[in-house]
Enzyme design. Structure first.
Site, PDB file in Angstrom:
ATOM      1  N   SER A 174     -20.809  68.584 -45.716  1.00  0.00           N
ATOM      2  CA  SER A 174     -20.464  67.921 -44.602  1.00  0.00           C
ATOM      3  C   SER A 174     -20.712  66.280 -44.790  1.00  0.00           C
ATOM      4  CB  SER A 174     -21.614  68.230 -43.514  1.00  0.00           C
ATOM      5  OG  SER A 174     -21.152  68.045 -42.119  1.00  0.00           O
TER       6      SER A 174
ATOM      7  N   HIS B 265     -20.566  76.855 -40.539  1.00  0.00           N
ATOM      8  CA  HIS B 265     -20.693  75.261 -41.237  1.00  0.00           C
ATOM      9  C   HIS B 265     -22.038  75.465 -42.036  1.00  0.00           C
ATOM     10  CE1 HIS B 265     -20.119  71.152 -41.573  1.00  0.00           C
ATOM     11  NE2 HIS B 265     -21.132  70.810 -41.476  1.00  0.00           N
TER      12      HIS B 265
END
Length: 253
Positions: free
Chosen positions: A84, A233
């Site tokens: 990320s 994610h």
């Protein structure tokens, strides 16, 4: 800036960078699975974990932090993995200091600009009366007014640290709140990074989309894109064994 880090294992160096609101500890279980084959450096990025706080916070300075870290550890070249926000840091680093990377792994993020979508989390974190709470449950209760997901709450509350008089946030919440738009910044370069690169997305995540493939191909032409099945994610938390095997296979290839 001297970053806080944890070092474990032996072998070829692999540096891992966490995402927004995270810390080096987020990847410790993954590191334990790889420590027989690699020397792992789990790094707290600036304004996170136990690394120093700063008003300056963007991908350029975080890439420079990583360069200084490698120099301080005597690492002329290393494998890099970033998730990320950490993924954008390692992309920026690769495009700035390509000679210092052997192989690059980017976990569930693309180079493009991302609109800010952390408003509720930031509102919740700032609503916790950090100077007044007496225990973690009080922080949890305050955060529950904004966030229902127990996993997200647990992840965020890992940033709580005890002090002599109570609690504090490890992360630099005021600067993160003020400069949150910097996290969405697009990673750009006139010159591509041509060494082996793995983009590792979550099958159930929308962070790496079909529209991102053109940018990925342009900036990282020697890349391979895979999706971890049954993962969102937080792929390293949801499918740790699949992530370990994917990382190991790519780095050993």
């Amino acid at each position: 800036m001297k970053l806080n880090f944890k070092k474990t294992g032996s072998g070829e160096p692999l540096i891992i960078l966490h995402g927004l609101f995270g810390s080096a500890d987020n990847w410790f279980s993954i590191a334990k699975e790889l420590e027989d084959e690699f020397t792992l450096y789990l790094v707290d990025q600036r304004n996170h974990g136990d690394s120093p706080k700063s008003e300056e916070w963007n991908y350029q300075v975080m890439a420079e932090d990583l360069n200084a870290f490698m120099e301080s550890e005597g690492l002329k070249e290393a494998n890099l993995l970033g998730h990320s926000m950490g993924g954008k840091t390692v992309m920026k680093f690769a495009l700035t200091f390509p000679e210092k990377i052997k192989k690059l792994i980017v976990a569930d993020i693309a180079p493009r600009y991302y609109p800010i979508h952390h408003e509720t989390i930031l509102e919740g974190l700032n609503a916790v009366p950090i100077d007044k709470i007496k225990n973690r449950k009080e922080a949890d209760d305050a955060l529950s007014e904004y966030i229902n997901n127990p996993g997200i709450k647990q992840f965020l509350l890992k940033n709580l640290a005890r002090t002599e008089s109570g609690f504090k946030w490890k992360m630099n919440l005021p600067v993160i709140t003020k400069k949150i738009e910097n996290v969405g910044e697009e990673i750009k370069s006139e010159k591509p990074f041509e060494k082996p690169t793995l983009f590792m997305g979550g099958e159930n995540s929308d962070y790496i989309q079909d529209k991102d493939k053109e940018d990925i191909e342009r900036l990282f032409p020697n890349h391979h894109l895979i999706y971890i099945k049954k993962a969102g994610h937080w792929l390293h938390a949801e499918q740790p064994q699949a992530v370990v095997e994917t990382v190991r296979t790519f780095l050993k290839r």
